[in-house]
Design a protein around this motif. Structure first.
Motif, mmCIF file in Angstrom:
data_model
loop_
_atom_site.group_PDB
_atom_site.id
_atom_site.type_symbol
_atom_site.label_atom_id
_atom_site.label_comp_id
_atom_site.label_asym_id
_atom_site.label_seq_id
_atom_site.Cartn_x
_atom_site.Cartn_y
_atom_site.Cartn_z
ATOM 1 N N SER A 214 0.853 -1.185 0.000
ATOM 2 C CA SER A 214 0.000 0.000 0.000
ATOM 3 C C SER A 214 0.887 1.231 0.000
ATOM 4 O O SER A 214 2.062 1.173 0.394
ATOM 5 N N ALA A 215 0.325 2.359 -0.410
ATOM 6 C CA ALA A 215 1.049 3.620 -0.268
ATOM 7 C C ALA A 215 1.415 3.863 1.188
ATOM 8 O O ALA A 215 2.407 4.539 1.490
ATOM 9 N N LEU A 216 0.645 3.277 2.106
ATOM 10 C CA LEU A 216 0.906 3.454 3.533
ATOM 11 C C LEU A 216 2.192 2.770 3.983
ATOM 12 O O LEU A 216 2.709 3.079 5.059
ATOM 13 N N CYS A 217 2.705 1.839 3.176
ATOM 14 C CA CYS A 217 3.924 1.107 3.544
ATOM 15 C C CYS A 217 5.187 1.921 3.308
ATOM 16 O O CYS A 217 6.271 1.520 3.757
ATOM 17 N N PHE A 218 5.074 3.050 2.624
ATOM 18 C CA PHE A 218 6.243 3.835 2.231
ATOM 19 C C PHE A 218 6.115 5.216 2.860
ATOM 20 O O PHE A 218 5.380 6.074 2.365
ATOM 21 N N PRO A 219 6.810 5.443 3.979
ATOM 22 C CA PRO A 219 6.547 6.607 4.831
ATOM 23 C C PRO A 219 6.572 7.963 4.125
ATOM 24 O O PRO A 219 5.695 8.802 4.368
ATOM 25 N N GLU A 220 7.552 8.186 3.246
ATOM 26 C CA GLU A 220 7.621 9.478 2.577
ATOM 27 C C GLU A 220 6.462 9.660 1.606
ATOM 28 O O GLU A 220 5.956 10.773 1.425
ATOM 29 N N LEU A 221 6.042 8.559 0.976
ATOM 30 C CA LEU A 221 4.883 8.616 0.092
ATOM 31 C C LEU A 221 3.602 8.799 0.896
ATOM 32 O O LEU A 221 2.740 9.618 0.544
ATOM 33 N N ALA A 222 3.476 8.050 1.985
ATOM 34 C CA ALA A 222 2.275 8.147 2.829
ATOM 35 C C ALA A 222 2.068 9.565 3.347
ATOM 36 O O ALA A 222 0.925 10.015 3.509
ATOM 37 N N ALA A 223 3.167 10.279 3.573
ATOM 38 C CA ALA A 223 3.077 11.650 4.088
ATOM 39 C C ALA A 223 2.450 12.604 3.092
ATOM 40 O O ALA A 223 2.024 13.713 3.457
ATOM 41 N N ARG A 224 2.373 12.172 1.812
ATOM 42 C CA ARG A 224 1.803 13.034 0.772
ATOM 43 C C ARG A 224 0.662 12.325 0.034
ATOM 44 O O ARG A 224 0.368 12.661 -1.119
ATOM 45 N N SER A 225 0.027 11.363 0.685
ATOM 46 C CA SER A 225 -0.987 10.541 0.017
ATOM 47 C C SER A 225 -2.316 10.539 0.749
ATOM 48 O O SER A 225 -2.378 10.651 1.980
ATOM 49 N N LEU A 226 -3.375 10.376 -0.049
ATOM 50 C CA LEU A 226 -4.683 10.002 0.458
ATOM 51 C C LEU A 226 -4.969 8.618 -0.087
ATOM 52 O O LEU A 226 -4.889 8.384 -1.296
ATOM 53 N N VAL A 227 -5.283 7.673 0.816
ATOM 54 C CA VAL A 227 -5.496 6.278 0.445
ATOM 55 C C VAL A 227 -6.974 5.943 0.628
ATOM 56 O O VAL A 227 -7.551 6.207 1.689
ATOM 57 N N VAL A 228 -7.572 5.365 -0.416
ATOM 58 C CA VAL A 228 -9.012 5.090 -0.414
ATOM 59 C C VAL A 228 -9.257 3.583 -0.440
ATOM 60 O O VAL A 228 -8.633 2.857 -1.217
ATOM 61 N N SER A 229 -10.175 3.118 0.411
ATOM 62 C CA SER A 229 -10.497 1.690 0.508
ATOM 63 C C SER A 229 -12.013 1.503 0.539
ATOM 64 O O SER A 229 -12.769 2.459 0.687
ATOM 65 N N SER A 230 -12.444 0.228 0.422
ATOM 66 C CA SER A 230 -13.875 -0.060 0.283
ATOM 67 C C SER A 230 -14.303 -1.269 1.098
ATOM 68 O O SER A 230 -13.774 -2.361 0.911
ATOM 69 N N PHE A 231 -15.281 -1.097 1.986
ATOM 70 C CA PHE A 231 -15.869 -2.240 2.667
ATOM 71 C C PHE A 231 -16.840 -2.986 1.760
ATOM 72 O O PHE A 231 -17.070 -4.177 1.930
ATOM 73 N N GLY A 232 -17.429 -2.286 0.810
ATOM 74 C CA GLY A 232 -18.330 -2.940 -0.126
ATOM 75 C C GLY A 232 -17.652 -4.063 -0.872
ATOM 76 O O GLY A 232 -18.211 -5.158 -1.047
ATOM 77 N N LYS A 233 -16.413 -3.823 -1.320
ATOM 78 C CA LYS A 233 -15.648 -4.855 -2.021
ATOM 79 C C LYS A 233 -15.218 -5.965 -1.056
ATOM 80 O O LYS A 233 -15.305 -7.143 -1.370
#
Length: 383
Positions: A214-233
């Protein structure tokens, strides 16, 4: 004489998903087009929904989502990615992933900004960019591997570039980013002061023991990211329209400014039900990849005798197929013919491109009961 109303989205009509599902219904065809399951969710989830509704939890939820759900999302992120996020400041529950994508784009994109989008792309990205006053810069990925050319990305960045939208596992190609892809994305985002919108709605459907990243796994990227997920899926309840966004506190504050004026809050009893599901049945998430890999393998094996050439499906619940040996029709015409004449509906790949390349590819959804897939593949093998 009435003047023509000036549309803000003059090129947009009804989506291909709506069109093909309507055609499938009219033709009583097996619908392998739109990405939704034809099977039910875990009974516990429905029981919890009813229980929380009967308890009277039917009024507005807090704008950011009920705290028990945000706490369970934080715990899920810690389990999957070994990252710590703050439930109070970094997580917002939304009315589906598409709302989260829209709010993220409106929060980040300003008039005149450019947004890099990789085609084939989910159809909500570009209209949301257009409504924000930005311009989508489409970079085409092509079969069979749909790999990103990161040098091409670097060459496309200029002083107007604001945002890069990525999607892994990728709809519709079913490919996933490698660690090297994420590292290259991180390097470019940080080097040029950009932002990243990471659409990760199929994050728990990664096959063949590939790492779930995930983008969340890469700290410098996560600091500049919005990550979107779905419970429907994840929980087979696409009709509940429940998703979420994760971002650093400063970006999340801007995201919430938009979210509060789009839906304000989302389906209250469903939030409590999903929180209970995450807490009591974590295996529903951890076992999702194996569940869908088994469906993929059965679908692929059943089509081995067909004239379709199947491309690798590394994740999601989609399978791309090349129909060149069957027909020389353009893919939109082929999908209509397949639905009307043979009663199986699929999605043409060209609609996911701004400028589609010369290829004959369609997308099947295998999030279906075994009997549904068996019926469909018997027809497809006769073509």
């Amino acid at each position: 004489m009435h003047s023509t109303f000036p549309s803000k989205l003059p090129e947009i009509g009804s989506s291909i998903f709506s069109q093909m599902s309507q055609l499938a219904s009219e033709q009583q065809a097996i619908n392998l087009s739109q990405g939704f399951p034809d099977f039910g969710c875990n009974p516990y989830l429905v029981q919890q929904l009813a229980a929380y509704s009967q308890q009277g939890l039917n009024q507005y939820a807090p704008m950011a989502g009920v705290l028990p759900l945000r706490q369970q999302i934080a715990a899920l992120i810690a389990r999957c990615y070994r990252q710590t996020v703050c439930p109070e400041q970094q997580i917002t529950v939304t009315s589906g992933a598409t709302e989260a994508l829209f709010c993220a784009i409106q929060a980040l994109v300003r008039p005149g900004d450019e947004v890099i989008v990789f085609d084939p792309a989910y159809d909500s990205y570009a209209p949301a960019v257009q409504l924000a006053g930005g311009t989508a810069v489409h970079l085409a990925l092509t079969a069979p591997d749909f790999n990103v050319d990161w040098q091409q990305v670097a060459d496309s960045i200029n002083c107007n570039t604001r945002l890069i939208i990525v999607n892994s596992p990728h709809n519709p190609s079913s490919q996933i980013f490698t660690a090297d892809d994420w590292q290259e994305l991180q390097r470019l985002v940080c080097q040029h002061g950009l932002y990243c919108l990471s659409d990760e709605v199929y994050e728990h459907m990664v096959f063949d023991e590939r790492p779930q990243l995930s983008a969340l796994c890469f700290p410098e990227l996560a600091a500049r990211s919005l990550v979107v997920s779905s419970f429907g899926k994840t929980f087979h309840v696409t009709g509940w329209k429940l998703g979420y966004c994760v971002a650093p506190a400063a970006l999340m504050a801007e995201f919430r400014k938009v979210h509060q004026y789009v839906t304000f809050s989302s389906f209250t009893p469903a939030q409590f039900a999903v929180a209970a599901m995450l807490e009591q049945h974590p295996e529903q998430v951890s076992g999702l990849a194996a569940f869908y890999q088994q469906k993929r393998d059965c679908f692929v094996a059943a089509l081995a005798a067909s004239r379709f050439q199947l491309l690798p499906s590394q994740g999601t619940y989609f399978q791309l197929a090349d129909y060149s040996a069957i027909s020389d029709q353009p893919d939109v015409e082929f999908c209509r013919w397949l639905t009307i004449e043979h009663k199986v509906a699929a999605i043409p790949l060209s609609v996911f491109y701004r400028q589609p390349p010369a290829q004959r590819l369609i997308r099947f959804c295998f999030a279906k009961e075994e009997y549904t897939l068996q019926q469909a593949t018997e027809v497809l093998c006769r073509l």
